[in-house]
Scaffold this motif. Sequence first.
Motif, PDB file in Angstrom:
ATOM      1  N   VAL A 212       0.814  -1.086   0.100  1.00 52.53           N
ATOM      2  CA  VAL A 212      -0.039   0.053  -0.009  1.00 52.53           C
ATOM      3  C   VAL A 212       0.766   1.235   0.027  1.00 52.53           C
ATOM      4  O   VAL A 212       0.681   2.216  -0.504  1.00 52.53           O
ATOM      5  N   GLU A 213       1.969   1.176   0.898  1.00 53.20           N
ATOM      6  CA  GLU A 213       2.799   2.321   0.718  1.00 53.20           C
ATOM      7  C   GLU A 213       3.484   2.652  -0.584  1.00 53.20           C
ATOM      8  O   GLU A 213       3.482   4.082  -1.193  1.00 53.20           O
ATOM      9  N   LEU A 214       3.717   1.563  -1.142  1.00 53.32           N
ATOM     10  CA  LEU A 214       4.535   1.612  -2.630  1.00 53.32           C
ATOM     11  C   LEU A 214       3.396   2.098  -3.574  1.00 53.32           C
ATOM     12  O   LEU A 214       3.783   2.933  -4.369  1.00 53.32           O
ATOM     13  N   TYR A 215       2.177   1.775  -3.406  1.00 53.03           N
ATOM     14  CA  TYR A 215       1.187   2.104  -4.325  1.00 53.03           C
ATOM     15  C   TYR A 215       1.031   3.599  -4.279  1.00 53.03           C
ATOM     16  O   TYR A 215       0.922   4.629  -5.137  1.00 53.03           O
ATOM     17  N   LYS A 216       1.004   4.214  -3.047  1.00 50.85           N
ATOM     18  CA  LYS A 216       0.796   5.718  -2.493  1.00 50.85           C
ATOM     19  C   LYS A 216       1.911   6.563  -3.106  1.00 50.85           C
ATOM     20  O   LYS A 216       1.613   7.707  -3.494  1.00 50.85           O
ATOM     21  N   ARG A 217       3.138   5.704  -2.981  1.00 51.72           N
ATOM     22  CA  ARG A 217       4.248   6.463  -3.435  1.00 51.72           C
ATOM     23  C   ARG A 217       4.226   6.858  -5.092  1.00 51.72           C
ATOM     24  O   ARG A 217       4.652   7.961  -5.478  1.00 51.72           O
ATOM     25  N   ALA A 218       3.745   5.915  -5.439  1.00 52.51           N
ATOM     26  CA  ALA A 218       3.853   5.875  -6.909  1.00 52.51           C
ATOM     27  C   ALA A 218       2.766   6.880  -7.639  1.00 52.51           C
ATOM     28  O   ALA A 218       2.925   7.715  -8.442  1.00 52.51           O
ATOM     29  N   ALA A 219       1.547   6.848  -6.894  1.00 57.54           N
ATOM     30  CA  ALA A 219       0.539   7.883  -6.910  1.00 57.54           C
ATOM     31  C   ALA A 219       0.939   9.152  -6.804  1.00 57.54           C
ATOM     32  O   ALA A 219       0.762  10.134  -7.615  1.00 57.54           O
ATOM     33  N   ALA A 220       1.657   9.643  -5.761  1.00 57.68           N
ATOM     34  CA  ALA A 220       1.975  10.802  -5.589  1.00 57.68           C
ATOM     35  C   ALA A 220       3.292  11.197  -6.359  1.00 57.68           C
ATOM     36  O   ALA A 220       3.162  12.657  -6.921  1.00 57.68           O
ATOM     37  N   GLN A 221       4.001  10.339  -6.971  1.00 55.45           N
ATOM     38  CA  GLN A 221       5.015  10.657  -7.938  1.00 55.45           C
ATOM     39  C   GLN A 221       4.598  11.134  -9.275  1.00 55.45           C
ATOM     40  O   GLN A 221       4.969  11.838 -10.074  1.00 55.45           O
ATOM     41  N   ALA A 222       3.220  10.478  -9.601  1.00 54.91           N
ATOM     42  CA  ALA A 222       2.353  10.899 -10.895  1.00 54.91           C
ATOM     43  C   ALA A 222       1.474  11.902 -10.736  1.00 54.91           C
ATOM     44  O   ALA A 222       0.722  12.421 -11.780  1.00 54.91           O
ATOM     45  N   GLY A 223       1.628  12.688  -9.439  1.00 50.41           N
ATOM     46  CA  GLY A 223       0.563  13.764  -9.271  1.00 50.41           C
ATOM     47  C   GLY A 223      -0.655  13.483  -8.957  1.00 50.41           C
ATOM     48  O   GLY A 223      -1.442  14.441  -8.638  1.00 50.41           O
ATOM     49  N   HIS A 224      -0.743  12.329  -8.434  1.00 50.91           N
ATOM     50  CA  HIS A 224      -2.098  12.027  -7.657  1.00 50.91           C
ATOM     51  C   HIS A 224      -2.329  12.373  -6.183  1.00 50.91           C
ATOM     52  O   HIS A 224      -1.037  12.093  -5.601  1.00 50.91           O
ATOM     53  N   ASP A 225      -3.252  12.717  -5.673  1.00 51.00           N
ATOM     54  CA  ASP A 225      -3.298  12.799  -3.977  1.00 51.00           C
ATOM     55  C   ASP A 225      -3.494  11.577  -3.438  1.00 51.00           C
ATOM     56  O   ASP A 225      -4.477  11.009  -3.387  1.00 51.00           O
ATOM     57  N   PRO A 226      -2.599  10.846  -2.714  1.00 48.52           N
ATOM     58  CA  PRO A 226      -2.519   9.736  -2.161  1.00 48.52           C
ATOM     59  C   PRO A 226      -3.703   9.759  -1.140  1.00 48.52           C
ATOM     60  O   PRO A 226      -4.353   8.413  -0.881  1.00 48.52           O
ATOM     61  N   ALA A 227      -4.228  10.909  -0.458  1.00 46.96           N
ATOM     62  CA  ALA A 227      -5.090  10.940   0.659  1.00 46.96           C
ATOM     63  C   ALA A 227      -6.536  10.399  -0.003  1.00 46.96           C
ATOM     64  O   ALA A 227      -7.474  10.053   0.677  1.00 46.96           O
ATOM     65  N   LYS A 228      -6.574  10.850  -1.489  1.00 47.41           N
ATOM     66  CA  LYS A 228      -8.084  10.468  -1.995  1.00 47.41           C
ATOM     67  C   LYS A 228      -8.101   9.102  -2.643  1.00 47.41           C
ATOM     68  O   LYS A 228      -9.076   8.636  -3.019  1.00 47.41           O
ATOM     69  N   LEU A 229      -6.706   8.372  -2.573  1.00 48.65           N
ATOM     70  CA  LEU A 229      -7.033   6.787  -3.009  1.00 48.65           C
ATOM     71  C   LEU A 229      -7.592   5.885  -2.171  1.00 48.65           C
ATOM     72  O   LEU A 229      -7.442   6.017  -0.982  1.00 48.65           O
ATOM     73  N   ARG A 230      -8.119   5.008  -2.753  1.00 45.65           N
ATOM     74  CA  ARG A 230      -9.130   3.853  -2.135  1.00 45.65           C
ATOM     75  C   ARG A 230      -8.184   2.649  -2.163  1.00 45.65           C
ATOM     76  O   ARG A 230      -7.925   2.202  -3.246  1.00 45.65           O
ATOM     77  N   VAL A 231      -8.296   1.915  -1.203  1.00 44.10           N
ATOM     78  CA  VAL A 231      -7.643   0.391  -1.078  1.00 44.10           C
ATOM     79  C   VAL A 231      -8.523  -0.540  -0.618  1.00 44.10           C
ATOM     80  O   VAL A 231      -9.046  -0.060   0.549  1.00 44.10           O
ATOM     81  N   ALA A 232      -8.876  -1.568  -1.226  1.00 43.47           N
ATOM     82  CA  ALA A 232      -9.888  -2.634  -0.749  1.00 43.47           C
ATOM     83  C   ALA A 232      -8.965  -3.736  -0.487  1.00 43.47           C
ATOM     84  O   ALA A 232      -7.761  -4.137  -1.081  1.00 43.47           O
ATOM     85  N   SER A 233      -9.606  -4.733   0.438  1.00 41.58           N
ATOM     86  CA  SER A 233      -8.995  -6.117   0.449  1.00 41.58           C
ATOM     87  C   SER A 233     -10.024  -7.037   0.153  1.00 41.58           C
ATOM     88  O   SER A 233     -11.135  -6.979   0.399  1.00 41.58           O
ATOM     89  N   HIS A 234      -9.749  -8.201  -0.332  1.00 46.29           N
ATOM     90  CA  HIS A 234     -10.622  -9.266  -0.705  1.00 46.29           C
ATOM     91  C   HIS A 234     -10.114 -10.500   0.119  1.00 46.29           C
ATOM     92  O   HIS A 234      -8.932 -10.823  -0.144  1.00 46.29           O
TER      93      HIS A 234
END
Length: 350
Positions: A212-234
């Motif tokens: 999840v941390e890797l996901y949010k870092r990639a999002a931030a680097q691409a200019g997305h706001d990590p705080a707005k991203l949703r993460v689900a578990s199955h």
Amino acid sequence: MEIGLSTFVETTPDVKTGEVISHAQRLREVVEEIVLADQVGLDVFGVGEHHRKDYAASSPAVVLAAAATQTKRIRLTSAVTVLSSADPVRVFQDFATLDAVSNGRAEIMAGRGSFIESFPLFGYDLNDYDELFDEKLELLLKICKSEKVTWSGKHRPAIHNLGVYPRPVQDPLPVWIGSGGTPQSAIRAGLLGLPLVLAIIGGRPVQFAAIVELYKRAAAQAGHDPAKLRVASHSHGFVAADTQTAADQFFPSTQQAMNVLGRERGWGHYDRASFDAARSFEGALYVGDPETVAQKIIHLRKQVGVTRFMLHVPVGSMPHEQVMKAIELLGTEVAPRVREEIASWEASQK
């Protein structure tokens, strides 16, 4: 914090009798399960696409549409759509239609698929596994963003300024990325700014915090706001009035299903000791009474950062009435506990 369910619409032999439920009956049961999930206040229901004899849902959008007119607020999603072997235009059309029928409650969970039966069925080469997904995801996202599309790629005929209809109620139609937890999948979702679904079905769920941390870092680097991203578990699991009953009811079909897959994939034998170990507080099975399951979900939210939890039930074939009772308990007892504690915890973090 959203709480919901997922199913692969299993039609495996009954552990006690050996009888196999028909695909038709199981599909009708799943529609009843979705309707109940809506009635007890759950947030989302997912149906996974498979193309083999022991799973009945080769067309999740059709199953979800059957439940759409009988439900009011529950969100309806694939879990997953095997996008690599599908036509993105048709996927969009199916789920845009579902979105219209449900008045804006459809979602697509796009994945590469852990099962490979669809590739030869639809004429695709497994050697193109990753390339197919990347190309088709690109096209799907383009269709979601624009009514008329111009696109060309390697594995599908080009589209030249053509409209794709119907258009969905939601603009854009939500697309999640389904992942088994590989860094590559997390980075892909982050760079695209898409919500991420993690299949947390083994090991220690807290280990997914790094993904999840890797996901949010990639999002931030691409200019997305990590705080707005949703993460689900199955995650696999089952709820009953008491923990012993939950474990005893859920184990037989789970063992059978896991050992069938184990023989196909070279896994070790799945026994009761493995099952009970996974039921521990740090394990990946969410099996127990409502308080036990609620506390494990809360722990997952705090330690990993998931904002949606989807309980996968059943694993293998279980009596329909047991599944319905588990859904009732998840909605009426587990979900309220989780929502209340998470709301209080989040308020204390501000």
